[in-house]
Motif scaffolding. Structure first.
Motif, PDB file in Angstrom:
ATOM      1  N   ASN A 122      24.705  34.505  49.231  1.00 50.46           N
ATOM      2  CA  ASN A 122      25.327  35.383  48.245  1.00 50.46           C
ATOM      3  C   ASN A 122      26.132  34.638  47.189  1.00 50.46           C
ATOM      4  O   ASN A 122      26.800  35.248  46.364  1.00 50.46           O
ATOM      5  N   ARG A 123      26.094  33.334  47.244  1.00 53.21           N
ATOM      6  CA  ARG A 123      26.820  32.554  46.239  1.00 53.21           C
ATOM      7  C   ARG A 123      25.818  32.040  45.208  1.00 53.21           C
ATOM      8  O   ARG A 123      24.937  31.256  45.525  1.00 53.21           O
TER       9      ARG A 123
ATOM     10  N   LEU B 142      37.283  39.088  42.533  1.00 49.92           N
ATOM     11  CA  LEU B 142      37.207  40.434  43.076  1.00 49.92           C
ATOM     12  C   LEU B 142      36.492  41.308  42.057  1.00 49.92           C
ATOM     13  O   LEU B 142      36.857  41.346  40.880  1.00 49.92           O
ATOM     14  N   ILE B 143      35.453  41.984  42.486  1.00 56.00           N
ATOM     15  CA  ILE B 143      34.759  42.868  41.550  1.00 56.00           C
ATOM     16  C   ILE B 143      35.397  44.250  41.587  1.00 56.00           C
ATOM     17  O   ILE B 143      35.812  44.803  40.602  1.00 56.00           O
ATOM     18  N   ALA B 144      35.451  44.806  42.768  1.00 60.18           N
ATOM     19  CA  ALA B 144      36.086  46.109  42.950  1.00 60.18           C
ATOM     20  C   ALA B 144      36.375  46.190  44.436  1.00 60.18           C
ATOM     21  O   ALA B 144      35.674  45.572  45.243  1.00 60.18           O
ATOM     22  N   ALA B 145      37.386  46.915  44.776  1.00 56.36           N
ATOM     23  CA  ALA B 145      37.833  46.923  46.168  1.00 56.36           C
ATOM     24  C   ALA B 145      36.667  47.210  47.117  1.00 56.36           C
ATOM     25  O   ALA B 145      36.473  46.528  48.112  1.00 56.36           O
ATOM     26  N   GLU B 146      35.856  48.174  46.754  1.00 58.86           N
ATOM     27  CA  GLU B 146      34.800  48.546  47.686  1.00 58.86           C
ATOM     28  C   GLU B 146      33.604  47.589  47.667  1.00 58.86           C
ATOM     29  O   GLU B 146      32.802  47.553  48.589  1.00 58.86           O
ATOM     30  N   LEU B 147      33.477  46.844  46.596  1.00 57.26           N
ATOM     31  CA  LEU B 147      32.334  45.928  46.504  1.00 57.26           C
ATOM     32  C   LEU B 147      32.638  44.547  47.065  1.00 57.26           C
ATOM     33  O   LEU B 147      31.737  43.758  47.297  1.00 57.26           O
ATOM     34  N   GLY B 148      33.914  44.282  47.246  1.00 59.66           N
ATOM     35  CA  GLY B 148      34.267  42.950  47.736  1.00 59.66           C
ATOM     36  C   GLY B 148      34.313  41.952  46.599  1.00 59.66           C
ATOM     37  O   GLY B 148      34.638  42.298  45.465  1.00 59.66           O
ATOM     38  N   SER B 149      33.968  40.719  46.888  1.00 59.36           N
ATOM     39  CA  SER B 149      34.126  39.684  45.875  1.00 59.36           C
ATOM     40  C   SER B 149      32.782  39.068  45.501  1.00 59.36           C
ATOM     41  O   SER B 149      31.834  39.098  46.266  1.00 59.36           O
ATOM     42  N   GLU B 150      32.762  38.521  44.294  1.00 58.35           N
ATOM     43  CA  GLU B 150      31.590  37.813  43.804  1.00 58.35           C
ATOM     44  C   GLU B 150      31.885  36.330  43.954  1.00 58.35           C
ATOM     45  O   GLU B 150      32.972  35.875  43.626  1.00 58.35           O
ATOM     46  N   ARG B 151      30.897  35.595  44.438  1.00 53.32           N
ATOM     47  CA  ARG B 151      31.152  34.183  44.668  1.00 53.32           C
ATOM     48  C   ARG B 151      30.140  33.326  43.916  1.00 53.32           C
ATOM     49  O   ARG B 151      28.969  33.649  43.852  1.00 53.32           O
ATOM     50  N   ILE B 152      30.641  32.249  43.363  1.00 55.03           N
ATOM     51  CA  ILE B 152      29.761  31.357  42.602  1.00 55.03           C
ATOM     52  C   ILE B 152      30.013  29.899  42.980  1.00 55.03           C
ATOM     53  O   ILE B 152      31.058  29.564  43.557  1.00 55.03           O
TER      54      ILE B 152
ATOM     55  N   GLY C 146      39.617  35.321  35.246  1.00 55.41           N
ATOM     56  CA  GLY C 146      39.967  36.015  36.488  1.00 55.41           C
ATOM     57  C   GLY C 146      39.365  35.439  37.760  1.00 55.41           C
ATOM     58  O   GLY C 146      39.472  36.021  38.832  1.00 55.41           O
ATOM     59  N   TRP C 147      38.709  34.292  37.624  1.00 52.55           N
ATOM     60  CA  TRP C 147      38.149  33.657  38.813  1.00 52.55           C
ATOM     61  C   TRP C 147      39.225  32.867  39.538  1.00 52.55           C
ATOM     62  O   TRP C 147      40.049  32.214  38.910  1.00 52.55           O
ATOM     63  N   GLN C 148      39.140  32.915  40.831  1.00 49.23           N
ATOM     64  CA  GLN C 148      40.027  32.081  41.636  1.00 49.23           C
ATOM     65  C   GLN C 148      39.215  30.889  42.128  1.00 49.23           C
ATOM     66  O   GLN C 148      38.112  31.068  42.693  1.00 49.23           O
ATOM     67  N   ILE C 149      39.726  29.700  41.889  1.00 49.47           N
ATOM     68  CA  ILE C 149      39.016  28.500  42.368  1.00 49.47           C
ATOM     69  C   ILE C 149      39.298  28.374  43.865  1.00 49.47           C
ATOM     70  O   ILE C 149      40.445  28.186  44.270  1.00 49.47           O
TER      71      ILE C 149
END
Lengths: 170, 170
Positions: free
Chosen positions: B124-125, B78-88, B52-55
Motif C-alpha cells: 500500500n505504499r 492522514l487522508i480522512a479519519a475513516e480512510l486512515g493514512s496514505e503512505r509513500i 501536510g506529509w509527515q516524514i
C-alpha cells in the motif's frame, strides 16, 4: 507530444562517448570493460549464428524522431515457411562497474526504455538482454533480477563467452 | 527461491559507498552532485511537510532477506479519519552525471526494482521518483521518460529546490 531531447539515448550524433572519452572521465577504470564488451559482442554474434540466427543489424538502429537509438544486435531466424521469421533485438551487457547493483539498475532501465520504444516502432521484435554466464551465476539468477526482467517482458540470454554458445534463453 | 546476493542494492553493509569513495573512484567529479543530493534531500523533505506529509522514515528501510534496501524518504499523510493514512516512498534523483540518458536509465531501473520489492513487502505504499524542476524541464517532460515511469506505475514528483515546494505530482 513533446520533442525528444537530442541527448536522449545511445545515438548517432556528435559527442558520442568513445571508449577513450569514457576512460578519460573515469580515470581509465572502465577501459578494460569496454574492450571486454567488444569481445562479448562477437561472442554473442557467433553464438546466435550457431543457433541458426542471421545477424541482420549490427547495431540495430531504432529511429526515434531525429535520432537513432542503437541496440547492440538485430537478428532474424526463419521459423517455418508459413510462419515467416522471428525477429529479435539483443542488448549485451558486461557488468564491469564498481557496483553490480548499479550496473543492474542501469541495464534494467535501459532495456525497459528500449522495449517500450520497440513496442511502438517494431512490435514484433522481442528484446533480449544478453549477459555472460558468470554474471548470471553470481547475480542474475537471483529472484529479484529475474522477476524485474519478466515484469517488463524482456528476455534474458545467458551466453558463455569462451565457448561462444548460448546456454539459456530465459 | 535463491538467496539475494549481498551486494544487491543500496544497503546497510560494510563497503557502502561514501561520497569520498565515490569521489575517489571517479576522480572527484561526482562529489558536487553528492552534496547537491543532500541539499535536495532536505528540500524535498520540507516540500512534503508543507503539503501536510509527515516524514516517518529517513531513509526508508526495506528489509529484503539479510539486507535493508534504503529508499530516500518514507512519508505518511492522514487522508480522512475513516480512510486512515496514505503512505509513500520517495526516491530523490539529481541528474549530475556526464550523460542524462545514463542517469535516467539508472533511475528508471532503480525505481522499477524498488517498486517490485515494495509491492511485495509493503503493497500500500506507492513509490515516487522526485526530480528537480530544471531536470524535468530539460528532459523528463519528454514522452518516453514519462511513459516509462507510467508503465511501471511509479509516480513523478517535480520539486523546486529553491522554494522547497512540490510543483507537480505526475
Amino acid at each position: 507530444m513533446r520533442e525528444l531531447p537530442q541527448h536522449y539515448g545511445k545515438f548517432e550524433k556528435k559527442n558520442l562517448e568513445t571508449p577513450q572519452t569514457i576512460a578519460d572521465k573515469t580515470n581509465g577504470k572502465r577501459y578494460n570493460s569496454i574492450m571486454a564488451r567488444d569481445l562479448y559482442h562477437d561472442a554473442v554474434k557467433r553464438a546466435l549464428q550457431k543457433e541458426g540466427w542471421q545477424i541482420t543489424a549490427d547495431p540495430l538502429k531504432i529511429p526515434v524522431e531525429d535520432t537513432n537509438f542503437l541496440i547492440d544486435l538485430g537478428a532474424e531466424r526463419l521459423i517455418a515457411a508459413e510462419l515467416g521469421s522471428e525477429r529479435i533485438a539483443v542488448e549485451i551487457k558486461v557488468f564491469g562497474g564498481v557496483s553490480l547493483v548499479a550496473d543492474f539498475h542501469l541495464a534494467l532501465g535501459q532495456v525497459l526504455n528500449y522495449s517500450l520504444i520497440l513496442r511502438e516502432i517494431d512490435p514484433n521484435r522481442k528484446l533480449w538482454l544478453a549477459i555472460p554466464a558468470d554474471t548470471y551465476q553470481t547475480f542474475f539468477h537471483g529472484r529479484y533480477p529475474t522477476r524485474a526482467l519478466a515484469h517488463i517482458e524482456v528476455g534474458m540470454i545467458v551466453f558463455n563467452p569462451n565457448s561462444e554458445v548460448i546456454e539459456q534463453w530465459i
